[in-house]
Design a protein around this motif. Structure first.
Motif: not given
Length: 110
Positions: A1-28
């Protein structure tokens, strides 16, 4: 559940996947390791029975210090190099791996 709440993704106009994390999730970050293995961003191409190719941004890229055991363990032959702070590794059939690593051109854009 922490991952589901803390990880968000979006696709840019150029087709790139961009991930963002909120604590306690942290991207390396690029080149970050955990227990001696690369955990930073990585792109994996291929699958069982195919050539496996991995690209990973690693600042100060030094092939001798990078460990990606799955490359050596999964295939008959493997090779690796660094270009423009990007680690390039491949494993699979020897001729294909050698050509892939030798002919790979990495271009980073701003």
């Amino acid at each position: 559940m922490l991952w589901a709440r803390g990880l968000r993704g979006r696709v840019t106009k150029g087709g790139y996947l961009v991930l963002d994390a909120r604590p306690p999730v942290r991207l390396a970050g690029p080149g970050e390791t955990f227990r001696g293995e690369q955990v930073g961003p990585q792109l994996w191409f291929g699958g069982p029975g195919e050539t496996l190719l991995v690209l990973a941004p690693v600042p100060g890229c030094d092939v001798a210090s990078i460990e990606l055991p799955v490359i050596e363990q999964r295939r008959r032959f493997s090779a690796e190099t660094c270009q423009d702070d990007v680690y390039v590794a491949a494993s699979g059939e020897r001729g294909h791996v050698e050509r892939t690593v030798a002919e790979m051109i990495v271009r980073r854009t701003a």
